[in-house]
Design an enzyme around this catalytic site. Structure first.
Site, PDB file in Angstrom:
ATOM      1  N   ASP A 193      45.186  60.791  58.148  1.00 12.15           N
ATOM      2  CA  ASP A 193      45.267  61.494  57.918  1.00 12.15           C
ATOM      3  C   ASP A 193      45.543  62.506  56.603  1.00 12.15           C
ATOM      4  O   ASP A 193      45.831  62.258  56.189  1.00 12.15           O
ATOM      5  CB  ASP A 193      46.804  62.307  58.980  1.00 12.15           C
ATOM      6  CG  ASP A 193      47.008  61.745  60.540  1.00 12.15           C
ATOM      7  OD1 ASP A 193      45.513  61.431  61.195  1.00 12.15           O
ATOM      8  OD2 ASP A 193      47.421  61.553  61.618  1.00 12.15           O
ATOM      9  N   TYR A 214      53.265  51.091  56.493  1.00 11.21           N
ATOM     10  CA  TYR A 214      53.572  52.290  56.888  1.00 11.21           C
ATOM     11  C   TYR A 214      55.019  52.494  56.041  1.00 11.21           C
ATOM     12  O   TYR A 214      55.838  51.387  56.191  1.00 11.21           O
ATOM     13  CB  TYR A 214      52.977  53.606  57.280  1.00 11.21           C
ATOM     14  CG  TYR A 214      51.263  52.702  58.428  1.00 11.21           C
ATOM     15  CD1 TYR A 214      50.407  53.516  57.206  1.00 11.21           C
ATOM     16  CD2 TYR A 214      51.214  52.246  59.183  1.00 11.21           C
ATOM     17  CE1 TYR A 214      49.372  53.925  57.869  1.00 11.21           C
ATOM     18  CE2 TYR A 214      49.998  52.477  59.635  1.00 11.21           C
ATOM     19  CZ  TYR A 214      48.964  53.100  58.951  1.00 11.21           C
ATOM     20  OH  TYR A 214      48.131  53.123  59.730  1.00 11.21           O
ATOM     21  N   ASP A 229      53.667  65.840  63.445  1.00 13.76           N
ATOM     22  CA  ASP A 229      53.783  66.130  61.603  1.00 13.76           C
ATOM     23  C   ASP A 229      53.813  67.287  61.093  1.00 13.76           C
ATOM     24  O   ASP A 229      53.683  68.297  61.898  1.00 13.76           O
ATOM     25  CB  ASP A 229      52.733  65.236  60.897  1.00 13.76           C
ATOM     26  CG  ASP A 229      51.263  65.679  61.523  1.00 13.76           C
ATOM     27  OD1 ASP A 229      51.074  67.093  61.443  1.00 13.76           O
ATOM     28  OD2 ASP A 229      50.205  65.290  60.600  1.00 13.76           O
ATOM     29  N   ARG A 282      52.880  58.955  63.750  1.00 13.02           N
ATOM     30  CA  ARG A 282      53.401  60.000  64.275  1.00 13.02           C
ATOM     31  C   ARG A 282      53.667  59.989  65.946  1.00 13.02           C
ATOM     32  O   ARG A 282      54.990  60.702  65.884  1.00 13.02           O
ATOM     33  CB  ARG A 282      51.230  61.842  64.143  1.00 13.02           C
ATOM     34  CG  ARG A 282      51.135  61.425  62.628  1.00 13.02           C
ATOM     35  CD  ARG A 282      50.473  62.940  62.869  1.00 13.02           C
ATOM     36  NE  ARG A 282      49.264  62.399  62.778  1.00 13.02           N
ATOM     37  CZ  ARG A 282      47.787  62.663  63.933  1.00 13.02           C
ATOM     38  NH1 ARG A 282      48.264  63.892  64.776  1.00 13.02           N
ATOM     39  NH2 ARG A 282      47.361  62.071  64.656  1.00 13.02           N
TER      40      ARG A 282
END
Length: 291
Positions: free
Chosen positions: A40, A68, A82, A174
Protein backbone atom coordinates in the site's frame (compact mmCIF):
# COMPACT_ATOMS: atom_id res chain seq x y z
CA UNK A 1 22.46 -7.89 -23.10
CA UNK A 2 18.85 -8.64 -22.16
CA UNK A 3 17.88 -7.88 -18.56
CA UNK A 4 16.58 -10.85 -16.57
CA UNK A 5 16.40 -10.83 -12.79
CA UNK A 6 15.12 -9.24 -9.60
CA UNK A 7 15.90 -6.15 -7.56
CA UNK A 8 15.14 -5.72 -3.88
CA UNK A 9 14.13 -2.07 -3.48
CA UNK A 10 13.05 -0.26 -0.35
CA UNK A 11 9.77 1.34 -1.39
CA UNK A 12 9.31 4.91 -0.19
CA UNK A 13 6.20 5.95 1.69
CA UNK A 14 3.47 7.53 -0.43
CA UNK A 15 4.25 5.71 -3.69
CA UNK A 16 2.09 2.90 -4.98
CA UNK A 17 3.73 -0.30 -6.18
CA UNK A 18 2.54 0.64 -9.67
CA UNK A 19 4.27 4.03 -9.32
CA UNK A 20 7.55 2.26 -8.55
CA UNK A 21 7.18 -0.05 -11.54
CA UNK A 22 6.29 2.79 -13.92
CA UNK A 23 9.16 4.95 -12.73
CA UNK A 24 11.64 2.08 -13.06
CA UNK A 25 10.44 1.28 -16.55
CA UNK A 26 10.69 4.90 -17.61
CA UNK A 27 14.02 5.72 -15.95
CA UNK A 28 15.89 2.61 -17.08
CA UNK A 29 14.24 2.36 -20.48
CA UNK A 30 12.96 -1.16 -19.86
CA UNK A 31 9.88 -2.57 -21.59
CA UNK A 32 9.10 -5.22 -18.99
CA UNK A 33 9.04 -4.41 -15.28
CA UNK A 34 6.76 -5.93 -12.66
CA UNK A 35 6.69 -6.53 -8.94
CA UNK A 36 6.17 -9.52 -6.66
CA UNK A 37 3.66 -8.45 -4.04
CA UNK A 38 1.82 -5.14 -3.70
CA UNK A 39 2.56 -2.69 -0.90
CA UNK A 40 0.00 0.00 0.00
CA UNK A 41 1.12 3.64 -0.44
CA UNK A 42 1.34 3.96 3.37
CA UNK A 43 3.83 1.09 3.55
CA UNK A 44 7.58 1.10 3.07
CA UNK A 45 10.12 -1.68 2.80
CA UNK A 46 10.87 -4.68 0.64
CA UNK A 47 9.34 -4.52 -2.84
CA UNK A 48 10.80 -7.07 -5.24
CA UNK A 49 11.00 -5.78 -8.80
CA UNK A 50 11.00 -8.28 -11.66
CA UNK A 51 12.93 -7.14 -14.73
CA UNK A 52 12.66 -8.38 -18.29
CA UNK A 53 11.66 -12.01 -18.73
CA UNK A 54 11.71 -12.44 -14.95
CA UNK A 55 8.25 -10.87 -14.89
CA UNK A 56 7.02 -14.38 -15.78
CA UNK A 57 8.33 -15.55 -12.41
CA UNK A 58 6.61 -12.96 -10.21
CA UNK A 59 3.96 -15.41 -8.98
CA UNK A 60 6.64 -17.74 -7.60
CA UNK A 61 8.53 -14.98 -5.83
CA UNK A 62 5.22 -13.67 -4.50
CA UNK A 63 4.19 -16.99 -2.94
CA UNK A 64 6.69 -16.78 -0.11
CA UNK A 65 6.56 -15.98 3.60
CA UNK A 66 6.39 -12.28 4.49
CA UNK A 67 7.51 -10.34 7.54
CA UNK A 68 6.30 -6.93 8.65
CA UNK A 69 6.87 -4.30 11.33
CA UNK A 70 3.41 -2.86 11.96
CA UNK A 71 2.38 0.06 14.17
CA UNK A 72 -1.25 -0.14 15.31
CA UNK A 73 -3.19 2.90 16.54
CA UNK A 74 -5.52 1.68 19.25
CA UNK A 75 -8.88 3.40 19.65
CA UNK A 76 -9.06 4.88 16.15
CA UNK A 77 -11.08 3.15 13.42
CA UNK A 78 -10.98 4.18 9.75
CA UNK A 79 -12.86 3.06 6.67
CA UNK A 80 -9.67 1.74 5.05
CA UNK A 81 -8.35 0.16 8.28
CA UNK A 82 -5.25 2.37 8.03
CA UNK A 83 -4.15 5.98 8.53
CA UNK A 84 -4.98 6.93 4.94
CA UNK A 85 -8.71 6.50 5.48
CA UNK A 86 -11.46 8.57 7.04
CA UNK A 87 -11.87 8.21 10.80
CA UNK A 88 -15.22 6.51 11.47
CA UNK A 89 -14.96 6.01 15.25
CA UNK A 90 -12.76 6.92 18.19
CA UNK A 91 -12.67 5.23 21.58
CA UNK A 92 -11.04 5.78 24.97
CA UNK A 93 -8.08 3.43 25.40
CA UNK A 94 -7.01 4.45 28.89
CA UNK A 95 -8.22 1.15 30.30
CA UNK A 96 -6.18 -0.98 27.90
CA UNK A 97 -2.84 -2.23 29.17
CA UNK A 98 0.14 -3.86 27.53
CA UNK A 99 -0.84 -7.16 29.13
CA UNK A 100 -4.33 -6.91 27.61
CA UNK A 101 -2.78 -6.83 24.14
CA UNK A 102 -0.18 -9.49 24.88
CA UNK A 103 -2.89 -11.88 26.10
CA UNK A 104 -4.75 -11.53 22.80
CA UNK A 105 -1.84 -11.91 20.39
CA UNK A 106 -1.66 -15.75 20.61
CA UNK A 107 -5.29 -15.96 19.41
CA UNK A 108 -4.16 -14.59 16.05
CA UNK A 109 -1.31 -17.06 15.57
CA UNK A 110 -1.72 -20.13 13.35
CA UNK A 111 -4.20 -20.78 10.55
CA UNK A 112 -6.98 -18.23 10.90
CA UNK A 113 -9.80 -16.81 8.82
CA UNK A 114 -9.39 -13.19 7.79
CA UNK A 115 -11.89 -10.91 6.07
CA UNK A 116 -10.11 -8.60 3.60
CA UNK A 117 -10.78 -4.85 3.88
CA UNK A 118 -13.21 -3.15 1.52
CA UNK A 119 -10.36 -0.96 0.31
CA UNK A 120 -8.42 -3.76 -1.40
CA UNK A 121 -7.79 -4.92 -4.95
CA UNK A 122 -9.64 -8.22 -4.56
CA UNK A 123 -12.35 -8.58 -7.19
CA UNK A 124 -15.97 -9.29 -6.43
CA UNK A 125 -18.69 -9.39 -9.09
CA UNK A 126 -16.03 -8.42 -11.61
CA UNK A 127 -15.04 -5.20 -9.82
CA UNK A 128 -12.26 -4.42 -7.37
CA UNK A 129 -13.45 -3.95 -3.82
CA UNK A 130 -11.91 -0.49 -3.52
CA UNK A 131 -13.88 0.60 -6.60
CA UNK A 132 -17.10 -0.49 -4.90
CA UNK A 133 -16.05 1.21 -1.67
CA UNK A 134 -15.35 4.50 -3.43
CA UNK A 135 -18.81 4.28 -4.99
CA UNK A 136 -20.25 4.00 -1.49
CA UNK A 137 -21.11 0.32 -1.76
CA UNK A 138 -20.12 -2.01 1.07
CA UNK A 139 -20.42 -5.72 0.28
CA UNK A 140 -19.99 -8.89 2.26
CA UNK A 141 -16.49 -10.32 1.85
CA UNK A 142 -15.70 -13.97 2.17
CA UNK A 143 -13.17 -14.78 4.87
CA UNK A 144 -9.95 -16.29 3.54
CA UNK A 145 -7.61 -18.65 5.32
CA UNK A 146 -4.20 -17.21 6.11
CA UNK A 147 -1.39 -18.21 8.44
CA UNK A 148 0.30 -16.06 11.05
CA UNK A 149 3.53 -17.87 11.93
CA UNK A 150 4.76 -15.40 14.53
CA UNK A 151 3.25 -12.34 16.17
CA UNK A 152 5.23 -10.43 18.76
CA UNK A 153 4.94 -7.03 20.42
CA UNK A 154 8.15 -5.03 20.03
CA UNK A 155 7.01 -1.70 21.44
CA UNK A 156 4.22 -0.37 23.67
CA UNK A 157 3.57 3.39 23.61
CA UNK A 158 -0.18 3.62 24.16
CA UNK A 159 -2.22 4.31 22.11
CA UNK A 160 0.35 2.86 19.70
CA UNK A 161 1.56 -0.73 19.73
CA UNK A 162 4.23 -2.03 17.36
CA UNK A 163 4.13 -5.64 16.22
CA UNK A 164 6.50 -7.94 14.38
CA UNK A 165 4.44 -10.19 12.07
CA UNK A 166 5.58 -13.23 10.10
CA UNK A 167 2.79 -14.48 7.86
CA UNK A 168 1.69 -16.22 4.69
CA UNK A 169 1.23 -14.33 1.41
CA UNK A 170 -2.20 -12.79 1.07
CA UNK A 171 -2.34 -11.60 4.68
CA UNK A 172 -3.75 -8.11 5.16
CA UNK A 173 -1.95 -6.42 8.05
CA UNK A 174 -4.63 -3.72 7.97
CA UNK A 175 -7.23 -6.37 8.71
CA UNK A 176 -5.05 -7.77 11.48
CA UNK A 177 -4.92 -4.30 13.08
CA UNK A 178 -8.68 -3.91 12.70
CA UNK A 179 -9.39 -7.36 14.15
CA UNK A 180 -7.07 -6.75 17.09
CA UNK A 181 -8.92 -3.53 17.93
CA UNK A 182 -12.25 -5.31 17.64
CA UNK A 183 -11.09 -8.07 20.00
CA UNK A 184 -9.98 -5.42 22.51
CA UNK A 185 -13.35 -3.68 22.21
CA UNK A 186 -11.87 -0.27 21.41
CA UNK A 187 -11.17 -0.46 17.67
CA UNK A 188 -7.84 0.09 15.94
CA UNK A 189 -6.23 0.92 12.61
CA UNK A 190 -2.83 0.58 11.01
CA UNK A 191 -0.64 3.63 11.58
CA UNK A 192 2.58 2.55 9.82
CA UNK A 193 3.88 -0.53 8.03
CA UNK A 194 7.27 -1.73 6.85
CA UNK A 195 7.77 -5.01 5.02
CA UNK A 196 11.02 -6.36 6.43
CA UNK A 197 11.20 -9.58 4.42
CA UNK A 198 9.65 -11.28 1.41
CA UNK A 199 11.00 -14.78 0.96
CA UNK A 200 14.80 -14.54 0.69
CA UNK A 201 14.72 -10.75 0.27
CA UNK A 202 15.24 -8.72 3.46
CA UNK A 203 15.13 -5.06 4.41
CA UNK A 204 18.82 -5.17 5.35
CA UNK A 205 19.67 -5.87 1.71
CA UNK A 206 17.09 -3.55 0.14
CA UNK A 207 18.35 -0.56 -1.82
CA UNK A 208 16.41 2.75 -1.64
CA UNK A 209 14.53 3.27 -4.90
CA UNK A 210 16.28 6.56 -5.72
CA UNK A 211 19.71 5.03 -5.13
CA UNK A 212 18.90 2.17 -7.49
CA UNK A 213 17.51 4.33 -10.27
CA UNK A 214 20.33 6.87 -10.03
CA UNK A 215 23.13 4.30 -10.04
CA UNK A 216 24.89 4.16 -13.45
CA UNK A 217 25.77 0.57 -12.56
CA UNK A 218 22.15 -0.36 -11.67
CA UNK A 219 22.58 -3.82 -13.20
CA UNK A 220 24.91 -4.73 -10.34
CA UNK A 221 21.88 -4.80 -8.01
CA UNK A 222 20.08 -7.49 -10.00
CA UNK A 223 19.63 -10.86 -8.30
CA UNK A 224 19.48 -14.02 -10.39
CA UNK A 225 16.57 -16.46 -10.55
CA UNK A 226 18.71 -18.91 -8.60
CA UNK A 227 19.01 -16.40 -5.75
CA UNK A 228 15.40 -15.23 -5.81
CA UNK A 229 13.90 -18.73 -6.02
CA UNK A 230 16.24 -20.44 -3.57
CA UNK A 231 13.24 -21.69 -1.54
CA UNK A 232 12.10 -23.95 -4.40
CA UNK A 233 13.31 -27.47 -5.17
CA UNK A 234 16.21 -27.31 -7.60
CA UNK A 235 17.03 -29.59 -10.55
CA UNK A 236 20.12 -29.46 -12.73
CA UNK A 237 19.28 -30.26 -16.35
CA UNK A 238 21.87 -31.74 -18.69
CA UNK A 239 22.08 -33.57 -22.00
CA UNK A 240 18.84 -34.75 -23.57
CA UNK A 241 16.78 -33.36 -20.68
CA UNK A 242 17.60 -29.83 -21.80
CA UNK A 243 16.33 -30.48 -25.30
CA UNK A 244 13.21 -32.24 -23.99
CA UNK A 245 12.32 -29.34 -21.73
CA UNK A 246 12.91 -26.80 -24.49
CA UNK A 247 10.46 -28.72 -26.63
CA UNK A 248 7.86 -28.94 -23.89
CA UNK A 249 8.36 -32.62 -23.19
CA UNK A 250 8.18 -34.06 -19.70
CA UNK A 251 11.28 -35.66 -18.20
CA UNK A 252 11.40 -38.56 -15.77
CA UNK A 253 11.90 -37.97 -12.07
CA UNK A 254 13.23 -40.21 -9.35
CA UNK A 255 12.82 -38.02 -6.26
CA UNK A 256 9.82 -38.85 -4.08
CA UNK A 257 7.85 -35.59 -3.91
CA UNK A 258 4.08 -35.01 -3.92
CA UNK A 259 2.40 -34.41 -7.26
CA UNK A 260 2.10 -30.68 -7.90
CA UNK A 261 5.45 -29.86 -6.30
CA UNK A 262 7.21 -27.08 -8.20
CA UNK A 263 10.88 -27.22 -9.10
CA UNK A 264 13.24 -24.86 -10.87
CA UNK A 265 15.39 -26.40 -13.59
CA UNK A 266 18.84 -24.90 -14.22
CA UNK A 267 21.62 -25.70 -16.63
CA UNK A 268 25.25 -26.25 -15.56
CA UNK A 269 25.83 -22.49 -15.87
CA UNK A 270 23.11 -21.75 -13.27
CA UNK A 271 20.77 -20.29 -15.87
CA UNK A 272 17.07 -20.95 -15.31
CA UNK A 273 15.69 -23.09 -18.12
CA UNK A 274 12.22 -23.98 -16.86
CA UNK A 275 9.67 -24.11 -14.09
CA UNK A 276 8.64 -27.74 -13.66
CA UNK A 277 5.74 -29.44 -11.88
CA UNK A 278 5.80 -32.96 -10.47
CA UNK A 279 3.28 -35.06 -12.38
CA UNK A 280 3.31 -38.79 -11.67
CA UNK A 281 6.72 -40.17 -12.57
CA UNK A 282 7.64 -37.05 -14.53
CA UNK A 283 8.60 -33.41 -14.29
CA UNK A 284 6.32 -31.44 -16.58
CA UNK A 285 7.60 -28.08 -17.88
CA UNK A 286 5.03 -25.34 -17.30
CA UNK A 287 7.22 -22.36 -18.18
CA UNK A 288 10.30 -22.48 -20.39
CA UNK A 289 12.99 -19.79 -20.64
CA UNK A 290 15.08 -19.86 -23.78
CA UNK A 291 18.64 -18.46 -23.77
Amino acid sequence: MAVFGFVNVNKPKGATSHDVVARTRRTLGLKKVGHAGTLDPLATGVLVLCLGGATRLSEYVMETTKRYRATVHLGVETDTYDAEGQVVAEHNVSGITRKDVERLLPTFVGEIKQVPPMYSAIKQRGRKLYELARAGEIVEREARQITIYELQMVDWSSPFVTLDVTCSPGTYIRSLAHDLGKALGIGASLSALERTASGVFTIEDAIPLDDFLNDPDWRSHIKTASEALANYYRITLTGAAVNDVYNGRSISRTVDLPDGTLAMGYDLGDQLLAVLRADGAFWKPIKVFYP
